[in-house]
Structures are given as C-alpha cells and as structure tokens.
Design an enzyme around this catalytic site. Structure first.
Site, short mmCIF file in Angstrom:
data_model
loop_
_atom_site.label_atom_id
_atom_site.label_comp_id
_atom_site.label_asym_id
_atom_site.label_seq_id
_atom_site.Cartn_x
_atom_site.Cartn_y
_atom_site.Cartn_z
N GLY A 20 -22.63 62.63 20.89
CA GLY A 20 -24.07 62.51 21.08
C GLY A 20 -24.65 63.72 21.80
CB ALA A 21 -23.69 65.46 24.90
N GLY A 22 -23.43 66.86 22.16
CA GLY A 22 -23.35 68.09 21.39
C GLY A 22 -24.35 68.12 20.24
CG PHE A 123 -24.98 46.64 29.40
CD1 PHE A 123 -24.88 45.83 28.29
CD2 PHE A 123 -24.08 47.70 29.53
CE1 PHE A 123 -23.91 46.05 27.33
CE2 PHE A 123 -23.10 47.94 28.57
CZ PHE A 123 -23.02 47.11 27.47
CG ASP A 217 -9.65 69.90 25.10
OD1 ASP A 217 -8.75 69.36 25.77
OD2 ASP A 217 -9.60 70.02 23.86
CD GLN A 236 -17.56 52.95 34.22
OE1 GLN A 236 -17.80 53.19 33.03
NE2 GLN A 236 -18.49 52.66 35.10
CG HIS A 238 -15.21 48.83 30.53
ND1 HIS A 238 -15.12 47.47 30.38
CD2 HIS A 238 -16.44 49.18 30.07
CE1 HIS A 238 -16.26 47.03 29.85
NE2 HIS A 238 -17.08 48.04 29.65
CG LEU A 252 -14.75 48.88 25.96
CD1 LEU A 252 -14.25 49.23 27.34
CD2 LEU A 252 -16.05 49.56 25.67
CB THR A 254 -19.00 45.74 24.25
OG1 THR A 254 -20.25 46.07 24.86
CG2 THR A 254 -19.18 44.46 23.47
CD GLU A 255 -21.28 46.19 31.64
OE1 GLU A 255 -20.45 47.11 31.75
OE2 GLU A 255 -22.34 46.16 32.27
NE ARG A 311 -19.38 49.36 32.14
CZ ARG A 311 -19.66 50.15 31.13
NH1 ARG A 311 -19.29 51.41 31.14
NH2 ARG A 311 -20.31 49.68 30.09
CG HIS A 377 -14.87 52.97 29.71
ND1 HIS A 377 -14.67 52.84 28.36
CD2 HIS A 377 -16.21 52.87 29.90
CE1 HIS A 377 -15.83 52.66 27.75
NE2 HIS A 377 -16.78 52.70 28.65
NE ARG A 412 -20.48 55.69 31.59
CZ ARG A 412 -20.56 54.82 30.58
NH1 ARG A 412 -21.74 54.43 30.13
NH2 ARG A 412 -19.47 54.33 30.02
C1 LIG Z 1 -15.12 52.12 23.47
C2 LIG Z 1 -16.24 52.77 24.22
C3 LIG Z 1 -17.47 52.10 24.33
C4 LIG Z 1 -18.53 52.68 24.99
N1 LIG Z 1 -19.73 52.02 25.04
C5 LIG Z 1 -20.80 52.60 25.64
C6 LIG Z 1 -22.07 51.97 25.64
O1 LIG Z 1 -22.24 50.88 25.14
N2 LIG Z 1 -23.11 52.60 26.22
C7 LIG Z 1 -22.96 53.83 26.79
O2 LIG Z 1 -23.95 54.36 27.27
N3 LIG Z 1 -21.77 54.46 26.78
C8 LIG Z 1 -20.69 53.88 26.24
N4 LIG Z 1 -19.47 54.52 26.23
C9 LIG Z 1 -19.36 55.86 26.80
C10 LIG Z 1 -19.88 56.88 25.84
O3 LIG Z 1 -19.66 56.47 24.51
C11 LIG Z 1 -19.25 58.23 26.01
O4 LIG Z 1 -19.24 58.57 27.33
C12 LIG Z 1 -20.05 59.25 25.26
O5 LIG Z 1 -20.10 58.91 23.91
C13 LIG Z 1 -19.53 60.65 25.42
O6 LIG Z 1 -20.28 61.48 24.54
P1 LIG Z 1 -20.16 63.03 24.53
O7 LIG Z 1 -21.18 63.53 23.61
O8 LIG Z 1 -20.14 63.54 25.90
O9 LIG Z 1 -18.72 63.28 23.96
P2 LIG Z 1 -17.98 62.72 22.66
O10 LIG Z 1 -18.81 61.84 21.87
O11 LIG Z 1 -16.68 62.22 23.10
O12 LIG Z 1 -17.74 64.02 21.86
C14 LIG Z 1 -16.81 64.98 22.27
C15 LIG Z 1 -16.78 66.02 21.21
O13 LIG Z 1 -16.13 67.16 21.69
C16 LIG Z 1 -15.21 67.62 20.75
N5 LIG Z 1 -14.18 68.35 21.45
C17 LIG Z 1 -13.47 67.97 22.54
N6 LIG Z 1 -12.63 68.92 22.88
C18 LIG Z 1 -12.81 69.95 22.01
C19 LIG Z 1 -12.22 71.22 21.84
N7 LIG Z 1 -11.27 71.63 22.64
N8 LIG Z 1 -12.63 72.00 20.83
C20 LIG Z 1 -13.60 71.58 20.00
N9 LIG Z 1 -14.20 70.38 20.11
C21 LIG Z 1 -13.80 69.58 21.11
C22 LIG Z 1 -14.74 66.39 20.07
O14 LIG Z 1 -14.22 66.68 18.81
C23 LIG Z 1 -16.03 65.60 19.97
O15 LIG Z 1 -16.75 66.00 18.85
C24 LIG Z 1 -18.38 53.95 25.58
C25 LIG Z 1 -17.16 54.61 25.46
C26 LIG Z 1 -16.10 54.04 24.79
C27 LIG Z 1 -14.80 54.76 24.71
#
Ligand SMILES: Cc1cc2nc3c(=O)[nH]c(=O)nc-3n(C[C@H](O)[C@H](O)[C@H](O)COP(=O)(O)OP(=O)(O)OC[C@H]3O[C@@H](n4cnc5c(N)ncnc54)[C@H](O)[C@@H]3O)c2cc1C
Ligand code: SF4
Ligand code: SF4
Ligand code: FES
Ligand code: FES
Lengths: 601, 261, 248
Positions: A20-22, A123, A217, A236, A238, A252, A254-255, A311, A377, A412
């Site tokens: 999502g962030a990227g 939540f 990474d 965290q 969970h 997981l 879910t909450e 949590r 988590h 969180r």
């Molecule tokens: C099962 C589960 C349920 C969750 N439910 C919720 C929820 O209901 N609500 C909520 O707010 N949050 C929830 N979270 C937390 C949340 O989903 C994550 O914290 C969040 O999605 C992280 O997003 P991000 O964009 O930071 O990274 P990610 O979505 O993890 O993306 C990381 C990206 O970086 C890339 N990457 C990593 N290392 C490298 C590298 N060395 N070279 C190139 N690419 C790399 C990966 O390929 C990936 O594309 C949940 C998490 C999990 C695991």
C-alpha cells in the site's frame, strides 16, 4: 560514472516495495511529473497489504457523528502509550478520511451504510466504529485498487526484483542495486530519490502472521547507508493467531471477529479479559458482561468491551491465561463468535475467516469456537522519518509504511496501518518527487562500489561444506521466539545477543546449491543478512529499554517508567559497521494537543 | 477426429492430462443422455401419431397449429407433415443455444475441452467468434419463442382438467395425466425462467439495480433460480420426454390413465 | 501422527525437465505447500516455488496437484491416502521459469489493456452514494486474488497458444465485469469485450469457475452477463434493425 556491466535503469524516483505504501508513493510521485519506477520482490499485488483483513481507520463520521480527527489522534497516541511522534499521529488522523475517499474515486467498493456511504466497523482501541472495510478482505481491495490505478497511470513496475544495497553519492543516495529472482542477474537503478516501502520484519520469529518477504530489508538498507532507526524493540504480537494445526500456527485471525461480537474465553468458559483491565483503560472499559454486550449496539451509554482493548494488553492477557493453565487444548484460548452471532451474519461479515478455518483446521466458526494465541505481527519501530515529509536522516531517502517508525509509538491500533500507508505513502511520494525535481545533475553511483556489492552477493556460492540457509533461519526463529518474544527479561535478551552473534558467523559460511536462476536457497541466504541485522537491532533496543510499554514487556521491569523511558526514543545508527544505540527525547507536543489528554482524565 | 490437438510445450509436463480421477465419466454420461433424448425426440416428433389421448396433448406437439391435428390448439392452416415440426424448432433452438447445454455438448460431443485440465480435442479453436457458432448469440430470441410455447403447455395442463363424458359433453376431473402435464409445464417454466438471457433482461443489464426496485426484485428471484439452471435443464428434459411417453402409451392403449375424480 | 508420502515434483525450466520423487513425512494438518517447504529445507534447497501468505489470500502458490489446478497452501495433505504418490506440476498455460514457477506476465499485460474506471460526476453534496444492493454483485468480483488458476485451466489458451493475443481470459473478464457493473462507472467496454478481449472465444465450459479458489461464479456471474451485454450492442437483430431505421 557507473560502468554498465549490469543492466541499468535511470529514474527520478524509485519506490522500493509495492504494498500500500509503495503504490501510493509511486502514484503520487508519478502524478507530480517525475519519472518513477516501482520495484518489488514478489509479483505485483502480492505484498503483505493484500493480507490485511479488518479495515482502514479513518474518522469519516459515517456511523458516529461524534467522531473527528482529534478523537482518532487521541486514540492513536493512547494506544501507542504516548511514545508516538505526535505530528505523525496528527497528520495521520487529519488526512486519513481524504485518502480513503480517494480510494473510492479509484474504484474501491467498501461495504455500505443504509444511506449509501462507507460503513465503518469497531476495532480495538478505537473510540468509535471507524474502520472502513470490505468484509474481512480490506487489504485486498486496497492493494488491487492502487495497483490498477498505478498500472493505468503507466508507472513502470519491476517485479520479482530484490534490492540488496542502496548506492550513495557523497552523503546522499543515488540508486539501488539488486538481482532479478527469475534470472539471478544483477540490476542497477540510478535514481535521484528513493522511497523505501518494504514492510516489516516478522520472519525473524517462528510464529508469525508475516510472509517470507518480511525480512527487514528496508530497515537494513536504510541503516547500511547511515539512516537512523528508532523504536526497534517495539514489536506487536497480535493476540489472535491460529494455534492449530501446527503447520498453520501464527496465521492471523482478524480482530474483526471481536469487533463483530466475538469474545475470548479460557478453558473454564470465563470471559477472562474482564480480569485484565489496566488502570490506564479502566475509565473507558465495560466492567460487566451486560455492559460489554450492550456496547455493540449503543456506544453512547455503554463502555467498550475489554475484548477490544489494544493488542498489547490482550496478547499479554492470553499469554498469562495459558501460563496459568487455563489454555485451550493446543495452547491458546478460545475465541467464540458462534454462540453470539448467527451463522448467516458470520458468513457475511467474516467470509475469509470462515473459509480459512474450514480449510485449514476443519473448524466451522459458525458452530465452534476458534483456538487462538499471540503471533508476531507488526513492527512499530523502523526507519526514523521527518513527520511532514517522510524523509529519513539520509538526503534523498524517504520511507513510508511499516518500514517507517513514529506514528504508532509503542503499539499500533488495528486499522491504523492501512491508513498509515495511504497518508504517508502519499507524502513520501510527493516529497521525494520534489526533492528529485530540485536536484541538479544525474545520479552517479560508483562502479567499484557496485562491483564489490556484486561479489558480496555471490559469496554464498563460493562457500563449501557450510550449512544450508534454512537451518540458520530456523535457528534464528527459535532464538527470537523464545528469547525476544512477548515477555522479555535481561538474561534472555543477553543470551539472544550471543546467539545472534554466532548466527552471523554461521551465515558467513552458509553454502547454497545450484545456479542463480530462481534459487530460493540463495535468496534466503541473502535475506538472512537483513533478518539478522533487524534481530540484532530489536534485541539491543529491548535490552536497553528497562520498562514495560506497549509492544515491549520486561518481566524484570514490569511497569512503565514515565520519567525516563516514557520520554525517549532509542535510536540505532551504524557507526564503523556496528550498530550503536543512543537515547533521544521525543518531539514535544504543542499545548493545544496536550489538552486533549488532560480533559479526558 | 482427424485434427487431434498437439501438446504445447512451455517447459512443463506435456501429458494430455495428469488427472487421476475418472474425468471421462461426466462427458460420457452427457453423451449418453443427450443422444437418447435426441433420438427419441426426433422419432416421436416425426411419427405424427399417438400424440393425443384425450384430454392430454403431448408437449412435443403443443401448440398444434395444423388444422389436421389430432387435437387442434390453434388451427392456422393445413400442414401435411408432422405438426411437431411447426413448433419444435423453438424449444429445440432454445436448448441448443442454452448456455448450460452449450457447456454440456462442447465438453462431451466436441471435447473442447472434454474436462478441465484435459487437453482439447482439436488443434484449432475459434470458440463462438465465427459463423455458425456466432449464432449462439441469438439465444434470447429462442427464449421469447420458447416462453410462448410454455404458455401453451400451461393451457394444455388446464385443458387436462376437462374430461369427455359419454354424452359428448365434458366434465371437470383430474387424472394422473393431469398431474404429469402440470409437472411438465412447471419444470419447463423453471427451466425457461432460470435462463441467463431472462436474468439479463429482468435486470442483469442494469448497472444501478437499487434505482429500479421492481426489476431488482425480479432479477434477484431469477438469479436464485438461475443457480439451479443446470438441474432444471436435466429435470425438464427427462420430464418432457416421460410426458410424451405417458401420453403416447395411453393413446396406444398400453396403459390406461389413473382417474382421481 | 505423521504419514509418509512420495511427492513427484516437476524440476526443470523452459528447455524441459522431468518429475523427481521426494519421500517426505507430513505432520498432521500440513498442506501441500508445507511439504514443498520441507523438501526445500531438507532435500532440494534450490527448488523454486512462489508463495507469500500461506492462507489462500495472495494467490501466489498456484500449481497443478495430481493434474488439478489448485493453491498449494489450501490443499491439505489429509486429502490423500498415506503412502500415495502426489504429482505437483507447474501451471501449464504459461512458460516455465523454473520448477514450479512460471512466467505469468501474460496476465499483467492483459490487465494493462483494460479500459480504466470512469466515474460519473459526484452528487450535489459532493459525496458518492452507492448502495449495498448494487455493490454486492461487484464485490464478488473484487474477491479475486489473481492466482491465475482460471487463466491456467482455460482451454482457449492452455491448448491453443495462438489464441493468446486475441483472448484476455477469465480473470480479465472478472475484472471487466466489475468495471461494467460498477454502479457509478460510465465507460462502455462492450466493443473492447467483443474485439479486443475476445469474449467470443469463451465457450462457457466453466472450467474457470470450477478451479477458482475464491468461489467466484466466473462464468455465470461475469462472463455470461457480459456476453448478454455484448448481444445488446451487437447481435440483437431487433436493436440492429431499429438502429438501421433510425439511422444510428
Ligand atoms: C494478516 C495480516 C492482517 C492485517 N490486517 C490489517 C488490518 O486489518 N488493518 C491494518 O491497518 N493493517 C493490517 N495489517 C498490517 C498491514 O497490512 C501491514 O502493516 C501493511 O500492509 C504494510 O504495508 P507496506 O506497504 O508497508 O508493506 P507491504 O505491503 O508488506 O509491501 C512490502 C513491499 O516491499 C517489497 N520488498 C520488500 N523487500 C524488498 C526488497 N529487498 N527489494 C524489493 N522489494 C522489496 C515487497 O515485495 C512488497 O512489495 C495486517 C497484516 C497482516 C500480516
Ligand atoms: S468458461 Fe470460458 S473463460 Fe472459463 S475456462 Fe471455459 S472457455 Fe475459458
Ligand atoms: S477469478 Fe478466481 S481463479 Fe481467476 S484469478 Fe481470480 S481468484 Fe484466481
Ligand atoms: S436456457 Fe439455458 S441459458 Fe437460457
Ligand atoms: S501462499 Fe498465498 S495463496 Fe497460497
């Protein structure tokens, strides 16, 4: 100038990580008119974000008019045990609603209220029903929406490309170096600015909700080029992961199950959470089961159920129940929604939980309780960033999402991550683009440096007769699970430090078989370097923070220490190759925001 | 089939299939069932006799449009051949272009594909993009026509309550045949109204269903039926055939109808 | 409660390969992906496989298990008899990269070509209103985890490489249906469906629906309704005649 011995691409901004962030960062940077690339180590759309279940926290006020950014801000800070960066928490609470509505413009379809607006669910730790959601697959909706939007905007995406090193030109970053998983060949990206959005570190633990990608990474890449890390001890757990069968332990639950009416019970059938209400949350938590149950329908006249405490509180409570011998058959506790909601309601609100338990554990959650226990988590800590711009301490390097730290403090709240990704993903993309636009000249990495990195990455092929990387990984997971888990103590943390040091030596000798093409053994050997770095950082922080707060609980220092540790971040920085730790004061909150916390007392 | 498909080699295994289960049972049963029905219907429609046993009319001959019919529904003109030919094209075309039957015969007769993850029986494939298969797109017109026929079948079922008396008049009554005709009309209705084209016409074609409450309700009902379209397709197929057999056997004197009152 | 199995796993790359047998112990509750990981950790560290979530949510671990397209992480080992030989092969429709990993870029290329969402103007009060009754139908399509098992099983491209440029495949149709039925979208994709996406190639034989791990009714709820919409625009003779007469 870099010699172009390796495949080379040049961009203004590269975004590493397509969660999502990227994705949000790349969309913003590209919209700002700079040449942008998005790089991820899995296929597009498979990042962790896809797994998020419960929802996105944003004070949209569709269900409760009383909600607003200040309430959300306050919940976030209190949930984070006031260790949060207040400015990030403020920006987050203020901007989240717009970011969610923007998703709708791009095609997301959230569950609806009767009057056709976005429905919000309860939540843990959120005062009002606040999470925009789609059943229990909100992350899927979010990542797909962003992915499709990015694709239609024509952003270049490099998939299954694993970035292993950041490149520097003087004190600023100028590119990244990594390999294609498909071919094992190396690739260089030259870039004026870089956004890190690589997610978390959970694969260092044995029982985790995280996937193979979560090897820390981003934190390692940042630390290696001299960026600050903070709060690395804040992990965290969970409270509700699956505990049985063993092979799915950690996945997981879910909450949202509790948000939609599920409750935790011990083996004696008792709703034990009522025994674990801490003073900090007593005023806002229900004392009787009647009040807790009434709260689901009427939040104005009742207080929230203790099942939905933040949590860290719930995870510790479960841990204590199991230790006291009141656990479920496989060492968890029972999460019961079957006896509290109709089968039809459960299937509609929690379809993927229903499916997951049915397929993986032969449990029908509309009929039977689930067995659950804590699972690693999320990491609240990570790369230190400037609140407004998401800039790290290294020029040209930005970070957003789980890899960045500050917003969540010591713990969180559920749903605050997805909104975090949107709010700070956008900001990181925006400011990285601005930085790139203002920078004169071309990024020029040093060819010798690149060559040295290439040799380092190939080293595991040259070793003979060493261990298999999987063995080292398992040893690390056991170490972190047993010694740096939910409840920590000095002697165990010290043991972990020694263990990690010896694992580093073992890693140096690890041997991989076969060739470079799509070789998971080799890939893991490389990922282990960052896993060990983050494990080391977490352990260092955990040892230093002699108090219990949020995601960090010390058996030997059971209470919070508001006068010392409540006022500082632990900062880690690489000096001469080694991580070193320092204490730095938290940013000071302005008085008008401080008032929000006083009037509530 | 001369043009047996060839394996496409993309690096993985090139076996025709790696499935271990009896994937061929389903297409084999389908071929058996559909062939039986086809042969019987063709024969029954062409023999041009024993299709009426007062007050029961075989569904294959309804509505009877020729003035020379054993039982005239709507005498439009005199038709020298079997009157079944005049109307049978409608239900036949309806079933031939039915989305479900298409699946059934493409898989079983045409082996395109015989079962999932089993290699297609043909080397070349253009699906429904060219004539004649392009004509499958006319399905909704067969739906209109076949729906008309179903209305007549209900009419026949109604007439099946009126039995001849010795004095040449008629009296209200009910026999097993009446029930058979009702069941036949009912299952054919379920089949027709669970049709995908019907679902589309009722409301599936709208993007905003909530603005058209009536069509939304209709669409919801039809969608529910539609989930069982395959089931209705088979039941109605068997029932319509048995209905003809029942009428035919009475008319031929093999059996006699059971009269309830 | 461990039982022994023989796993016949495909090892190779685009130039070819072969099945290799691995004998493994499966613990209670294990899924096929766990067993593949066990093989990786103990017998074949370079065995290539894709996975992420291990919970049926990301759609990475698609493969063919005893010839049937499935997610490895959602296939329990207790589906099989102890002692049985279980065949694991890569999904067949896409070029093999290595072992169980294939090049699925076809699907990403098709996704790029789909005409994007185009929303109507907002309500007078500046909000968007959509009702659950309208959204329900589209949410089914949004469940897609892009495992591409439907693309894999679809004989149109599985057995006919030459159709690949003309045919977008069931996953694309699911996405196109979600856009076409979006309550606020106003783009018309029927021409695209007919001419570019090759909707007519689908002979509704429903294999995509059979393998979809998300239980999306791909054929009944996406493809057939789309076919009907295309009929509205191109094959309805009455509409055609009307258009001719009114000179449209
Ligand atoms: C099962 C589960 C349920 C969750 N439910 C919720 C929820 O209901 N609500 C909520 O707010 N949050 C929830 N979270 C937390 C949340 O989903 C994550 O914290 C969040 O999605 C992280 O997003 P991000 O964009 O930071 O990274 P990610 O979505 O993890 O993306 C990381 C990206 O970086 C890339 N990457 C990593 N290392 C490298 C590298 N060395 N070279 C190139 N690419 C790399 C990966 O390929 C990936 O594309 C949940 C998490 C999990 C695991
Ligand atoms: S129904 Fe159509 S799209 Fe689905 S597998 Fe069959 S031919 Fe392919
Ligand atoms: S529609 Fe189903 S089978 Fe096809 S890619 Fe999506 S989830 Fe997989
Ligand atoms: S009759 Fe079967 S789909 Fe119309
Ligand atoms: S690993 Fe995510 S679906 Fe199997």
């Amino acid at each position: 100038m870099a010699n172009d011995k390796y495949e080379t691409h040049e961009y203004d901004v590269i975004v590493i990580g397509a969660g999502g962030a990227g994705l949000r960062a790349a969309i913003e940077a590209s919209a700002a008119g700079v040449k942008t690339a998005l790089i991820c180590k899995s296929l597009l759309g498979k990042a962790h974000t896809v797994m998020a279940e419960g929802g996105i926290a944003a004070a949209l006020r569709n269900v409760y008019q009383e909600d607003n950014w200040k309430v959300h801000f306050r919940d976030t800070m209190r949930g984070g045990k006031m260790l949060n960066n207040w400015r990030m928490a403020q920006l987050h609470a203020q901007e989240a609603p717009d970011r969610v509505l923007e998703l709708e413009e791009w095609g997301a379809l959230f569950d609806r209220t009767k009057d056709g607006r976005i429905l919000q669910r309860d939540f843990g730790g959120h005062r009002y029903a606040r999470l925009a959601h789609v059943g229990d697959r909100t992350g899927l909706e979010m990542i797909r929406t962003l992915q499709q939007h990015a694709v239609h905007k024509g952003i270049d995406v490099y998939m299954e490309c694993n970035i292993q090193r950041l490149l520097k030109d003087g004190d600023r970053v100028c590119g990244a170096f990594g390999y294609w998983r498909e071919s094992g060949k190396f690739v260089t990206f030259k870039s004026k600015a870089i956004v890190l959005a690589t997610g978390g570190v959970g694969k260092a633990w044995k029982f985790t909700s995280n996937s193979w990608e979560y090897t820390g990474d981003g934190t390692t890449l940042a630390a290696d080029v001299g960026a600050d890390l903070i709060d690395m001890e804040m992990i965290q757990f969970h409270p509700t992961g699956m505990v049985w069968p063993n092979s799915v332990r950690g996945i997981l639950v879910t909450e949202g199950v509790r948000g939609d009416g599920g409750t935790l019970r011990n083996s004696e059938g008792e709703r034990f959470m009522f025994n674990y209400i801490t003073d900090y949350f007593r005023a806002e938590t229900a004392e009787t089961e009647e009040e807790a149950d009434a709260w689901y329908e009427d939040k104005t006249n009742n207080r929230r159920t203790p099942d939905l405490l933040p949590r860290d509180e719930v995870a510790r409570a479960i841990n204590a129940e199991v230790k006291a011998g009141r656990g479920s058959p496989h060492g968890g506790v029972l999460l019961d929604i079957a006896s509290r909601r109709s089968a039809e309601y459960i299937a509609r609100r929690l379809p993927s939980m229903h499916h997951q338990f049915k397929e993986l554990a032969d449990v029908d959650i509309t009929k039977e309780p689930m067995e659950v226990g804590p699972t690693c988590h999320y990491i609240m800590g990570g790369v230190r960033v400037e609140a407004d711009t998401a800039a790290t301490t290294v020029p040209g390097l930005y970070a957003a999402g789980e890899v960045a730290a500050g917003l969540h403090g010591a713990n969180r709240l559920g749903g605050n991550s997805l909104s975090d990704l949107l709010v700070f993903g956008r900001r990181a993309g925006l400011y990285a683009a601005q930085y790139a636009q203002n920078l004169e000249g071309h990024p020029s990495p040093d060819a010798d440096q690149i060559e040295q990195y290439a040799q380092e990455l190939l080293a595991p092929f040259n070793n003979d007769g060493g261990e298999n990387p999987y063995t080292v990984h398992m040893a690390l997971q056991d170490c972190m699970q047993n010694l740096v888990g939910i409840i920590r103590t000095e002697s165990e943390l010290k043991k972990a430090q020694t263990e990690i040091a010896s694992l580093k030596e073992r890693l140096a000798k690890v041997t991989v078989e076969g060739h470079r093409q799509y070789n998971p053994g080799w890939n893991l050997a490389l990922d282990l370097q960052s896993l060990l770095t983050t494990a080391e950082a977490t352990t260092m922080g955990a040892l230093e923070r002699k108090e219990s707060r949020g995601g960090h609980t010390r058996e030997d220092h059971p209470g919070p220490d508001p006068d010392k540790y409540g006022k500082i971040n632990l900062v880690l920085r690489r000096k001469d190759g080694e991580l070193s730790l320092s204490e730095e004061p938290l940013p000071e909150m302005p008085d008008d925001l401080k008032e929000l916390f006083e009037e509530s007392k | 089939m001369s043009d047996q498909a060839v394996a496409v080699n993309r690096g993985g295994p090139t076996d025709k299939t790696l499935r271990l289960d009896a994937w061929w049972v389903e297409p084999a049963v389908t071929v058996g069932m559909l062939s039986t029905f086809l042969i019987y219907t063709t024969w029954a429609a062409l023999v041009n006799e024993h299709y009426y046993a007062e007050p029961y009319l075989s569904p294959f001959y309804s509505p009877c449009l020729s003035t020379s019919c054993m039982h005239v529904t709507l005498g439009l003109f005199d038709w020298p051949l079997s009157p079944a030919i005049l109307i049978l094209w409608a239900p036949a075309g309806f079933r031939l272009t039915c989305y479900y039957y298409r699946k059934a015969y493409y898989r079983s007769f045409w082996m395109s594909p015989p079962a999932c993850a089993v290699r297609d029986g043909h080397a070349q494939y253009s699906g429904e993009t060219r004539f004649p298969l392009l004509m499958q797109n006319l399905h909704r017109y067969f739906f209109y026509a076949a729906t008309l026929v179903v209305l007549f079948l209900w009419w026949d079922a109604l007439l099946a309550f009126s039995f001849p008396t010795a004095d040449g008049g008629s009296e209200f009554g009910m026999g097993l045949g009446t029930l058979v005709l009702i069941a036949n009309a009912a299952f054919l209705s379920l089949y027709s109204f669970s049709c995908h084209s019907c679902r589309h016409l009722c409301g599936g074609g709208l993007d905003v269903l909530s603005q058209s409450p009536l069509r939304f309700k209709l669409w919801r009902q039809v969608s529910r039926l539609n989930e069982n379209h395959m089931l209705f397709a088979w039941i109605s197929l068997v029932v319509v055939m048995l209905t003809d057999v029942y009428v035919r056997f009475i008319s031929m004197g093999y059996i006699s109808d059971v009269r309830f009152f | 409660m461990a039982s022994e199995f023989t796993m016949r796993v495909w090892r190779g790359d685009i130039s070819g390969g072969e099945f290799k047998d691995y004998r493994v112990e499966a613990q209670e509750g294990m899924v096929v992906l766990d067993v593949i990981h066990t093989i990786q950790a103990t017998q074949a560290p370079d065995l290539a496989v894709r996975w992420n979530c291990k919970a049926g949510k990301c759609g990475s671990c698609s493969a063919e298990i005893n010839g049937k397209p499935r997610l490895m992480c959602m296939t329990r080992m207790n589906l099989f008899e102890p002692g049985e030989t279980i065949t694991i092969s890569p999904i067949q429709t896409f070029p093999l990269l290595r072992d169980l990993v294939t090049d699925v870029s076809f699907n990403y290329e098709k996704a790029k070509s789909i005409p994007a969402l185009k929303l109507k103007a907002k309500e007078a009060d500046g909000t968007r209103r959509m009702y659950q009754d309208d959204v329900d139908r589209v949410q089914e399509f949004h469940k897609c985890i892009e495992c591409f098992l439907c693309q894999d099983v679809c004989h149109v491209i599985r057995d006919h490489e030459d159709n690949k440029p003309e045919f977008a495949g069931p996953r694309s149709f699911v996405r196109l249906a979600s856009l076409e039925m979006h309550p606020l979208d106003e783009e018309d994709r029927r021409e695209f469906l007919k001419s570019d996406a090759g909707l007519g190639y689908c002979n509704i034989t429903k294999c995509c629906t059979e393998v979809c791990p998300e239980g999306i009714h791909i054929t009944d709820n996406a493809i057939i309704p789309l076919k009907e919409r295309v009929v509205d625009a191109y094959y309805d003779p009455v509409v055609w005649l009307m258009n001719k007469l009114t000179g449209k």
